[in-house]
Design a protein around this motif. Structure first.
Motif, mmCIF file in Angstrom:
data_model
loop_
_atom_site.group_PDB
_atom_site.id
_atom_site.type_symbol
_atom_site.label_atom_id
_atom_site.label_comp_id
_atom_site.label_asym_id
_atom_site.label_seq_id
_atom_site.Cartn_x
_atom_site.Cartn_y
_atom_site.Cartn_z
ATOM 1 N N THR A 52 27.811 24.880 40.926
ATOM 2 C CA THR A 52 26.623 24.829 41.775
ATOM 3 C C THR A 52 26.878 25.413 43.163
ATOM 4 O OG1 THR A 52 25.974 22.809 40.631
ATOM 5 C CG2 THR A 52 24.832 23.297 42.685
ATOM 6 N N HIS A 53 25.957 26.299 43.572
ATOM 7 C CA HIS A 53 25.992 26.938 44.894
ATOM 8 C C HIS A 53 27.222 27.849 45.079
ATOM 9 C CE1 HIS A 53 22.678 24.363 45.812
ATOM 10 N NE2 HIS A 53 23.411 23.258 45.815
ATOM 11 N N GLU A 54 27.829 28.268 44.011
ATOM 12 C CA GLU A 54 28.966 29.174 44.104
ATOM 13 C C GLU A 54 28.691 30.437 43.287
ATOM 14 O OE1 GLU A 54 32.775 27.465 43.272
ATOM 15 O OE2 GLU A 54 32.281 25.549 44.218
ATOM 16 N N THR A 55 29.553 31.438 43.480
ATOM 17 C CA THR A 55 29.452 32.671 42.702
ATOM 18 C C THR A 55 30.745 32.867 41.914
ATOM 19 O OG1 THR A 55 30.291 34.012 44.536
ATOM 20 C CG2 THR A 55 27.890 33.727 44.387
ATOM 21 N N LEU A 56 30.693 33.771 40.958
ATOM 22 C CA LEU A 56 31.851 34.037 40.115
ATOM 23 C C LEU A 56 32.556 35.312 40.554
ATOM 24 C CD1 LEU A 56 30.242 33.327 36.614
ATOM 25 C CD2 LEU A 56 31.825 31.835 37.861
ATOM 26 N N ASN A 57 33.884 35.283 40.488
ATOM 27 C CA ASN A 57 34.663 36.508 40.705
ATOM 28 C C ASN A 57 34.733 37.221 39.358
ATOM 29 O OD1 ASN A 57 36.665 38.503 41.099
ATOM 30 N ND2 ASN A 57 37.586 37.288 42.750
ATOM 31 N N TYR A 58 33.779 38.091 39.137
ATOM 32 C CA TYR A 58 33.610 38.715 37.822
ATOM 33 C C TYR A 58 34.856 39.460 37.363
ATOM 34 C CZ TYR A 58 31.828 41.957 34.293
ATOM 35 O OH TYR A 58 31.646 42.696 33.143
ATOM 36 N N GLN A 59 35.472 40.221 38.244
ATOM 37 C CA GLN A 59 36.630 41.033 37.870
ATOM 38 C C GLN A 59 37.816 40.164 37.470
ATOM 39 O OE1 GLN A 59 36.339 44.174 37.472
ATOM 40 N NE2 GLN A 59 34.319 44.400 38.423
ATOM 41 N N VAL A 60 38.088 39.133 38.235
ATOM 42 C CA VAL A 60 39.237 38.264 37.955
ATOM 43 C C VAL A 60 39.033 37.504 36.650
ATOM 44 C CG1 VAL A 60 40.522 36.232 38.724
ATOM 45 C CG2 VAL A 60 39.912 38.027 40.368
ATOM 46 N N ILE A 61 37.861 36.908 36.478
ATOM 47 C CA ILE A 61 37.587 36.120 35.269
ATOM 48 C C ILE A 61 37.590 37.019 34.033
ATOM 49 C CG2 ILE A 61 35.887 34.679 34.094
ATOM 50 C CD1 ILE A 61 35.032 33.659 36.839
ATOM 51 N N THR A 62 37.027 38.205 34.157
ATOM 52 C CA THR A 62 37.020 39.143 33.029
ATOM 53 C C THR A 62 38.438 39.512 32.629
ATOM 54 O OG1 THR A 62 34.877 40.065 33.689
ATOM 55 C CG2 THR A 62 36.242 41.411 32.238
ATOM 56 N N SER A 63 39.298 39.719 33.617
ATOM 57 C CA SER A 63 40.696 40.064 33.336
ATOM 58 C C SER A 63 41.390 38.937 32.571
ATOM 59 C CB SER A 63 41.433 40.356 34.641
ATOM 60 O OG SER A 63 42.796 40.623 34.400
ATOM 61 N N ILE A 64 41.162 37.688 32.993
ATOM 62 C CA ILE A 64 41.768 36.531 32.311
ATOM 63 C C ILE A 64 41.272 36.450 30.867
ATOM 64 C CG2 ILE A 64 41.855 34.005 32.239
ATOM 65 C CD1 ILE A 64 41.714 34.042 35.308
ATOM 66 N N ILE A 65 39.973 36.599 30.687
ATOM 67 C CA ILE A 65 39.387 36.476 29.349
ATOM 68 C C ILE A 65 39.910 37.562 28.413
ATOM 69 C CG2 ILE A 65 37.239 36.679 28.049
ATOM 70 C CD1 ILE A 65 35.822 35.276 30.362
ATOM 71 N N LYS A 66 39.966 38.792 28.902
ATOM 72 C CA LYS A 66 40.421 39.897 28.051
ATOM 73 C C LYS A 66 41.896 39.776 27.694
ATOM 74 C CE LYS A 66 36.998 43.409 29.283
ATOM 75 N NZ LYS A 66 36.769 44.768 29.837
ATOM 76 N N ASN A 67 42.700 39.248 28.610
ATOM 77 C CA ASN A 67 44.141 39.130 28.362
ATOM 78 C C ASN A 67 44.506 37.931 27.494
ATOM 79 O OD1 ASN A 67 44.808 41.427 29.863
ATOM 80 N ND2 ASN A 67 44.926 40.272 31.776
ATOM 81 N N PHE A 126 42.067 35.810 25.648
ATOM 82 C CA PHE A 126 41.130 35.409 24.598
ATOM 83 C C PHE A 126 40.659 36.631 23.808
ATOM 84 C CE2 PHE A 126 40.976 32.202 27.882
ATOM 85 C CZ PHE A 126 41.020 31.008 27.159
ATOM 86 N N PRO A 127 41.459 37.070 22.847
ATOM 87 C CA PRO A 127 41.097 38.260 22.060
ATOM 88 C C PRO A 127 39.821 38.083 21.244
ATOM 89 C CG PRO A 127 42.980 37.113 21.090
ATOM 90 C CD PRO A 127 42.760 36.503 22.429
ATOM 91 N N ALA A 128 39.398 36.838 21.006
ATOM 92 C CA ALA A 128 38.167 36.601 20.238
ATOM 93 C C ALA A 128 36.926 37.027 21.019
ATOM 94 C CB ALA A 128 38.060 35.130 19.851
ATOM 95 N N VAL A 129 37.048 37.095 22.353
ATOM 96 C CA VAL A 129 35.926 37.532 23.184
ATOM 97 C C VAL A 129 35.907 39.054 23.210
ATOM 98 C CG1 VAL A 129 34.856 37.463 25.458
ATOM 99 C CG2 VAL A 129 36.067 35.451 24.595
ATOM 100 N N LYS A 130 34.891 39.640 22.609
ATOM 101 C CA LYS A 130 34.826 41.095 22.489
ATOM 102 C C LYS A 130 34.342 41.769 23.770
ATOM 103 C CE LYS A 130 32.082 40.958 18.971
ATOM 104 N NZ LYS A 130 31.194 41.423 17.876
ATOM 105 N N HIS A 131 33.289 41.216 24.376
ATOM 106 C CA HIS A 131 32.714 41.844 25.569
ATOM 107 C C HIS A 131 32.219 40.775 26.538
ATOM 108 C CE1 HIS A 131 32.871 45.775 23.662
ATOM 109 N NE2 HIS A 131 32.256 45.273 22.613
ATOM 110 N N VAL A 132 32.166 41.166 27.804
ATOM 111 C CA VAL A 132 31.691 40.285 28.876
ATOM 112 C C VAL A 132 30.709 41.066 29.742
ATOM 113 C CG1 VAL A 132 32.357 38.843 30.835
ATOM 114 C CG2 VAL A 132 33.922 39.092 28.897
#
Length: 255
Positions: A72-87, A89-95
């Motif tokens: 709540t009332h915060e934003t996401l660091n899209y680049q950092v979170i995407t990097s973690i997910i791709k490295n 969680f191979p089951a996640v195909k796209h973000v």
């Protein structure tokens, strides 16, 4: 003696020529009955599985397999979170990134509509949701233009709007109290109309690009991320919650 008589009668019945013929017929009837029953059960199962798949697709609408929200009332660091997910969680195909605003859209001589505006990256959105299949490639390309908007079929019908028309968007970028709102207006061009078949989405959802969001709302923040998952959605969502410690929901948890 009694057992002998019974066994004699049974043996004479079983090994009698006419009895053997009767047994053969009964066995064939039993086998045929089992085949018919098994076939019927398989057919019913296949039909129900088909219905389940269609219903799931219908209910999912244009939602991605899973959605990760900012606290709540915060934003996401899209680049950092995407990097973690791709490295990790191979089951996640796209973000794909997104944020949400509320606004009022209107057209002269028609009642205004309160809508939920979703900001998306059109090129990434088509990889995580079905929005790309509901719009033409021309509409998706046109979304990148400033002050372009995509609206739902029901909203367009109620306001008598077609692709290429202009509509008025009323919104607020700040307010002091609920009793002191400052509304601003801008003209947007409708570059596409989608139809999911779900009235709540087709009447209340609209989509703009981050370019338009920056022009209208003066920011490009990411407040949620959509995920396309290959495999068990529930297991992947559970693992993501544990790793990221953020609110994340499978699409069916949104209902």
């Amino acid at each position: 003696m009694r057992i002998y008589i019974i066994s004699t009668l049974i043996s004479r019945f079983l090994f009698n020529a006419s009895s053997i013929s009767l047994l053969r017929s009964m066995i064939l009837m039993c086998i045929a009955s089992m085949i018919i029953a098994t076939g019927s059960l398989a057919l019913v199962t296949a039909i129900m599985n088909g219905y389940e798949t269609v219903i799931h697709k219908k209910l999912q609408g244009i939602n991605a397999d899973a959605i990760l929200y900012a606290p709540t009332h915060e934003t996401l660091n899209y680049q950092v979170i995407t990097s973690i997910i791709k490295n990790e969680f191979p089951a996640v195909k796209h973000v794909s990134p997104g944020n949400t605003h509320h606004a009022i859209i209107g057209k002269k001589d028609y009642e205004p509509y309160v809508i939920e505006i979703h900001t998306i990256d059109p090129l990434e959105e088509i990889k995580t949701s079905t929005l790309g299949t509901l719009l033409s490639s021309e509409s998706l390309s046109a979304m990148s233009s400033h002050n372009s908007i995509v609206i739902g079929h029901q909203c367009a019908k109620d306001l008598d709007i077609s692709a290429g028309d202009m509509l008025t968007l009323m919104y607020t970028t700040h307010y002091d109290t609920c009793n002191n709102l400052s509304l601003e207006t801008t003209e947007c061009k409708v570059v596409g109309i989608f139809n999911t078949g779900i009235d709540d989405i087709d009447s209340r959802y609209a989509y703009i690009s981050f370019n338009t969001c920056k022009t209208i709302f003066a920011h490009e923040d990411t407040t949620y991320m959509q995920l396309s998952i290959n495999g068990d959605i529930a297991l992947t969502v559970t693992a993501l919650k544990k790793r990221l410690n953020m609110p994340i929901f499978a699409w069916y948890e949104l209902y």
